[in-house]
Enzyme design. Structure first.
Site, mmCIF file in Angstrom:
data_model
loop_
_atom_site.group_PDB
_atom_site.id
_atom_site.type_symbol
_atom_site.label_atom_id
_atom_site.label_comp_id
_atom_site.label_asym_id
_atom_site.label_seq_id
_atom_site.Cartn_x
_atom_site.Cartn_y
_atom_site.Cartn_z
ATOM 1 N N ASP A 13 40.365 31.813 18.596
ATOM 2 C CA ASP A 13 40.102 33.013 19.396
ATOM 3 C C ASP A 13 38.884 32.868 20.299
ATOM 4 O OD1 ASP A 13 42.251 34.236 18.070
ATOM 5 O OD2 ASP A 13 40.949 34.801 16.411
ATOM 6 N N GLU A 14 38.620 31.666 20.757
ATOM 7 C CA GLU A 14 37.433 31.407 21.578
ATOM 8 C C GLU A 14 37.626 31.856 23.028
ATOM 9 O OE1 GLU A 14 39.100 29.030 19.906
ATOM 10 O OE2 GLU A 14 37.758 28.014 18.511
ATOM 11 N N GLY A 15 38.888 32.157 23.377
ATOM 12 C CA GLY A 15 39.167 32.480 24.787
ATOM 13 C C GLY A 15 39.886 31.324 25.464
ATOM 14 N N LYS A 16 40.645 30.569 24.672
ATOM 15 C CA LYS A 16 41.371 29.414 25.224
ATOM 16 C C LYS A 16 42.343 29.849 26.320
ATOM 17 C CE LYS A 16 42.825 28.424 21.012
ATOM 18 N NZ LYS A 16 41.974 29.295 20.188
ATOM 19 N N ALA A 39 49.238 31.909 16.600
ATOM 20 C CA ALA A 39 48.295 32.018 17.717
ATOM 21 C C ALA A 39 48.422 33.385 18.390
ATOM 22 C CB ALA A 39 48.592 30.924 18.735
ATOM 23 N N GLY A 40 47.311 33.878 18.893
ATOM 24 C CA GLY A 40 47.326 35.089 19.723
ATOM 25 C C GLY A 40 46.466 34.783 20.932
ATOM 26 N N HIS A 41 47.090 34.583 22.076
ATOM 27 C CA HIS A 41 46.379 34.154 23.283
ATOM 28 C C HIS A 41 46.434 35.268 24.325
ATOM 29 C CE1 HIS A 41 46.864 29.599 22.210
ATOM 30 N NE2 HIS A 41 46.169 30.281 21.328
ATOM 31 N N ARG A 142 60.553 16.206 5.509
ATOM 32 C CA ARG A 142 61.734 15.773 6.268
ATOM 33 C C ARG A 142 63.000 16.570 5.942
ATOM 34 N NH1 ARG A 142 60.132 9.991 4.376
ATOM 35 N NH2 ARG A 142 59.507 11.401 2.714
ATOM 36 N N GLN A 222 44.821 27.619 17.685
ATOM 37 C CA GLN A 222 43.845 27.487 16.597
ATOM 38 C C GLN A 222 42.625 26.696 17.097
ATOM 39 O OE1 GLN A 222 47.434 26.704 15.518
ATOM 40 N NE2 GLN A 222 47.380 28.910 15.664
ATOM 41 N N THR A 237 44.607 25.719 9.086
ATOM 42 C CA THR A 237 46.022 25.857 9.392
ATOM 43 C C THR A 237 46.697 24.531 9.044
ATOM 44 O OG1 THR A 237 47.580 26.720 11.031
ATOM 45 C CG2 THR A 237 45.895 25.177 11.851
ATOM 46 N N THR A 297 44.440 39.406 17.363
ATOM 47 C CA THR A 297 45.565 39.816 18.212
ATOM 48 C C THR A 297 46.862 39.846 17.412
ATOM 49 O OG1 THR A 297 44.514 38.195 19.678
ATOM 50 C CG2 THR A 297 46.387 39.377 20.577
ATOM 51 N N LEU A 330 29.848 35.417 26.928
ATOM 52 C CA LEU A 330 28.389 35.500 27.016
ATOM 53 C C LEU A 330 27.963 36.963 27.178
ATOM 54 C CD1 LEU A 330 25.797 33.793 27.144
ATOM 55 C CD2 LEU A 330 26.039 33.737 29.624
ATOM 56 N N ASP A 331 28.789 37.730 27.880
ATOM 57 C CA ASP A 331 28.487 39.145 28.134
ATOM 58 C C ASP A 331 28.394 39.983 26.862
ATOM 59 O OD1 ASP A 331 31.365 38.368 28.304
ATOM 60 O OD2 ASP A 331 31.643 40.533 28.141
HETATM 61 P P1 GDP Z 1 42.341 32.466 22.222
HETATM 62 O O1 GDP Z 1 43.163 32.607 20.973
HETATM 63 O O2 GDP Z 1 41.353 31.363 22.123
HETATM 64 O O3 GDP Z 1 43.175 32.350 23.472
HETATM 65 O O4 GDP Z 1 41.501 33.803 22.344
HETATM 66 P P2 GDP Z 1 42.021 35.315 22.099
HETATM 67 O O5 GDP Z 1 42.830 35.727 23.257
HETATM 68 O O6 GDP Z 1 42.618 35.446 20.738
HETATM 69 O O7 GDP Z 1 40.641 36.090 21.990
HETATM 70 C C1 GDP Z 1 39.720 36.087 23.008
HETATM 71 C C2 GDP Z 1 39.467 37.533 23.454
HETATM 72 O O8 GDP Z 1 38.313 37.571 24.236
HETATM 73 C C3 GDP Z 1 40.585 38.092 24.318
HETATM 74 O O9 GDP Z 1 40.692 39.471 24.098
HETATM 75 C C4 GDP Z 1 40.096 37.805 25.740
HETATM 76 O O10 GDP Z 1 40.605 38.729 26.694
HETATM 77 C C5 GDP Z 1 38.612 38.005 25.567
HETATM 78 N N1 GDP Z 1 37.759 37.179 26.440
HETATM 79 C C6 GDP Z 1 37.956 35.912 26.876
HETATM 80 N N2 GDP Z 1 36.890 35.489 27.578
HETATM 81 C C7 GDP Z 1 36.004 36.506 27.577
HETATM 82 C C8 GDP Z 1 34.688 36.676 28.117
HETATM 83 O O11 GDP Z 1 34.098 35.795 28.736
HETATM 84 N N3 GDP Z 1 34.070 37.895 27.889
HETATM 85 C C9 GDP Z 1 34.689 38.899 27.193
HETATM 86 N N4 GDP Z 1 34.030 40.037 27.009
HETATM 87 N N5 GDP Z 1 35.921 38.753 26.673
HETATM 88 C C10 GDP Z 1 36.560 37.578 26.859
HETATM 89 P P1 IMO Z 2 44.408 31.203 18.133
HETATM 90 O O1 IMO Z 2 45.292 30.174 18.783
HETATM 91 C C1 IMO Z 2 42.136 32.400 14.610
HETATM 92 C C2 IMO Z 2 43.743 31.173 10.721
HETATM 93 C C3 IMO Z 2 44.243 32.239 9.768
HETATM 94 C C4 IMO Z 2 43.915 31.590 8.441
HETATM 95 C C5 IMO Z 2 44.210 30.111 8.708
HETATM 96 C C6 IMO Z 2 45.585 29.658 8.238
HETATM 97 O O2 IMO Z 2 44.678 32.586 18.582
HETATM 98 O O3 IMO Z 2 42.969 30.789 18.225
HETATM 99 P P2 IMO Z 2 48.042 30.035 9.184
HETATM 100 O O4 IMO Z 2 48.831 31.292 9.387
HETATM 101 O O5 IMO Z 2 47.851 29.239 10.421
HETATM 102 O O6 IMO Z 2 48.560 29.201 8.055
HETATM 103 O O7 IMO Z 2 46.584 30.553 8.706
HETATM 104 O O8 IMO Z 2 44.114 29.938 10.098
HETATM 105 N N1 IMO Z 2 44.356 31.190 12.067
HETATM 106 C C7 IMO Z 2 43.724 31.596 13.173
HETATM 107 N N2 IMO Z 2 42.492 32.129 13.336
HETATM 108 N N3 IMO Z 2 42.911 32.153 15.680
HETATM 109 C C8 IMO Z 2 44.135 31.585 15.535
HETATM 110 O O9 IMO Z 2 44.873 31.195 16.595
HETATM 111 C C9 IMO Z 2 44.609 31.322 14.234
HETATM 112 N N4 IMO Z 2 45.751 30.810 13.740
HETATM 113 C C10 IMO Z 2 45.573 30.726 12.412
HETATM 114 O O10 IMO Z 2 43.546 33.447 9.954
HETATM 115 O O11 IMO Z 2 42.541 31.702 8.171
HETATM 116 MG MG MG Z 3 43.626 34.063 19.500
#
Ligand code: GDP
Ligand code: IMO
Ligand code: MG
Length: 432
Positions: A13-16, A39-41, A142, A222, A237, A297, A330-331
């Site tokens: 969830d870093e903002g990929k 994943a939740g992107h 397998r 992840q 994971t 997400t 950063l904000d």
């Molecule tokens: P991902 O799984 O790495 O793609 O990240 P997620 O989408 O799960 O979570 C990142 C969240 O931070 C999302 O709600 C984005 O809209 C939000 N986001 C991404 N970059 C920034 C940023 O620079 N500032 C803020 N405030 N939010 C951001």
């Molecule tokens: P994105 O792509 C954050 C975490 C779960 C759990 C562990 C194992 O959005 O960054 P799983 O269902 O994969 O067997 O769960 O991994 N996890 C995540 N945490 N972001 C994700 O994806 C994740 N996908 C799995 O919360 O701790």
């Molecule tokens: Mg995510």
């Protein structure tokens, strides 16, 4: 031609997705290489918000061919729900290509995920319960069914029936709810039929793109510290999100990877159980959750929060051969009086060398920090380094110095254009 990998440098969830969306403007193909609908992107474009689980984040651009690579585990009900949602918003998924070598997820995988988490009780991993681990386990045993099996519906029905019947006996024996085998076969045959036009040789497609000089993005799900090998095992994971996994999960060999971008927040979050050296409980933790909207997400779970950890980032740099970092959110730190950067770990007062290779040791470390003054200014409208207050620049410079990885992109808001370049030229003379 260039191949760029986007990989999470923390616990997800870093903002990929936002960085993928930013870079996809210049790329022809965006391919997911591992993970599944765990994943939740999120991509935010103006007032529109797109939450993607399986479809690559480049899908929002007409010129991009979205690819689901061989390393992914595909849940067809989720995939079609996602396609329908996107197409109802006029985003075409017609060019989506799903690898015939990718594995399929079935309801028994979700049953096993729940049974195994239930059996672990207080020691549960905190999975997303999407069946990811059991699906990858079947791949390793397998006995998994691949996407390619969908091209022959008769044989597919037989395979699903056979596997569902066998799994059902074991699931009931383990105390789980019985599966409705007949219903599963009927439903999944219909899904398989719908999948047929999307199925393709993605390895061939990607290499043809390379040969044609096109630019390719490989989208990680992840993150490094959720990696099955390199993460905080067993709280990980079941795939390899790290850059090596990008080669395996796409079929693009390591020598073709040009840029490997690690994504890190300006702080840290984690969902689920496991060690977290810089975790902030109490008021600061609450503030990070509130301002950063740190709820998952996919599962809606509250994320755990902490300060940015440069020991982890240094390690992520090594494991992934990161060429650069993108520092997001950063904000979120705008209103803090002080901000902290973790620079090292100690156990019983003794400095720990590097990043511990054992999760139990990581669970014992105490983080060392440098504390910097906050900037107390809204960063959302900053579009160049010159717009950033000196305190924010000092924070970025500290993360860059302590992680040893050059930062190139800074996120100052969720929206597509809320971003700025941090390049050696742009910071020339700008940082004291
Ligand atoms: P991902 O799984 O790495 O793609 O990240 P997620 O989408 O799960 O979570 C990142 C969240 O931070 C999302 O709600 C984005 O809209 C939000 N986001 C991404 N970059 C920034 C940023 O620079 N500032 C803020 N405030 N939010 C951001
Ligand atoms: P994105 O792509 C954050 C975490 C779960 C759990 C562990 C194992 O959005 O960054 P799983 O269902 O994969 O067997 O769960 O991994 N996890 C995540 N945490 N972001 C994700 O994806 C994740 N996908 C799995 O919360 O701790
Ligand atoms: Mg995510």
């Amino acid at each position: 031609m260039s191949v760029t990998v986007v990989v999470g440098a923390q616990w997800g969830d870093e903002g990929k997705a936002k960085v993928i969306d930013l870079l996809a403007r210049e790329n022809s193909v965006v391919a997911r290489y591992q993970g599944g609908h765990n994943a939740g992107h999120t991509v935010v474009v103006g007032t529109e918000k797109y939450a993607l689980q399986l479809i690559p984040s480049g899908v929002l651009y007409d010129h991009v061919t979205p690819v689901i690579g061989n390393g992914v585990v595909v849940d067809m009900p989720t995939l079609f729900a996602e396609i329908d949602r996107l197409e109802s918003r006029s985003i075409s998924c017609a060019k989506l290509t799903v690898s015939s070598q990718a594995q399929l997820i079935f309801p028994w995988h979700q049953s096993w995920d729940a049974i195994s988490e239930g059996n672990l009780g207080d020691n549960k991993i905190g999975t997303t319960l999407k069946g990811i681990g059991p699906a990858y386990a079947d791949k390793a045993r397998r006995v998994g069914i691949r996407v390619g099996a969908c091209v022959d519906l008769e044989s597919f029905a037989e395979q699903v029936n056979e596997r569902a019947t066998a799994e059902n006996i074991d699931i009931v024996h383990a105390g789980g709810d019985a599966l409705d085998v007949e219903r599963i076969v009927t439903e999944f045959v219909a899904y398989a039929k719908r999948l047929q036009p999307y199925i393709g040789d993605t390895v061939g497609l990607l290499h043809d793109a390379v040969d044609a000089g096109q630019d390719i993005l490989l989208e990680g799900a992840q993150a490094t510290f959720l990696d099955l090998d390199h993460g905080t095992y067993p709280f990980v994971t079941s795939s390899n999100p790290t850059a090596g996994g990008a080669s395996v999960g796409s079929g693009i060999g390591p020598r073709l990877l040009d840029r490997i971008i690690g994504i890190t927040k300006a702080y840290t979050t984690r969902v689920g159980s496991g060690p977290f050296p810089t975790e902030t409980l109490g008021e600061i933790g609450e503030k990070l959750v509130d301002i950063g909207r740190e709820f998952g997400t996919v599962t809606g779970r509250r994320r755990r929060t902490g300060w940015v950890d440069c020991v982890m980032l240094r390690h992520a740099g090594r494991i992934n051969s990161l060429t650069e970092l993108a520092l997001t959110k950063l904000d979120v730190l705008d209103t803090f009086d002080e901000v902290k950067v973790c620079t090292g770990y100690r156990i019983n007062g003794e400095v720990v060398h590097g990043y511990p290779d054992r999760s139990d040791v990581l669970g014992q470390v105490v983080a060392d920090y440098i504390t910097l003054p906050g900037w107390k200014t809204e960063l959302r409208n900053c579009r160049s380094v010159d717009d950033l207050p000196i305190e924010a620049r000092a924070f970025i410079t500290a993360v860059e110095r302590e992680s040893g990885i050059p930062i190139r992109i800074i996120g100052v808001g969720p929206e597509r254009d809320e971003v700025l370049d941090w390049t050696p030229a742009s910071i020339f003379g700008g940082v004291s």
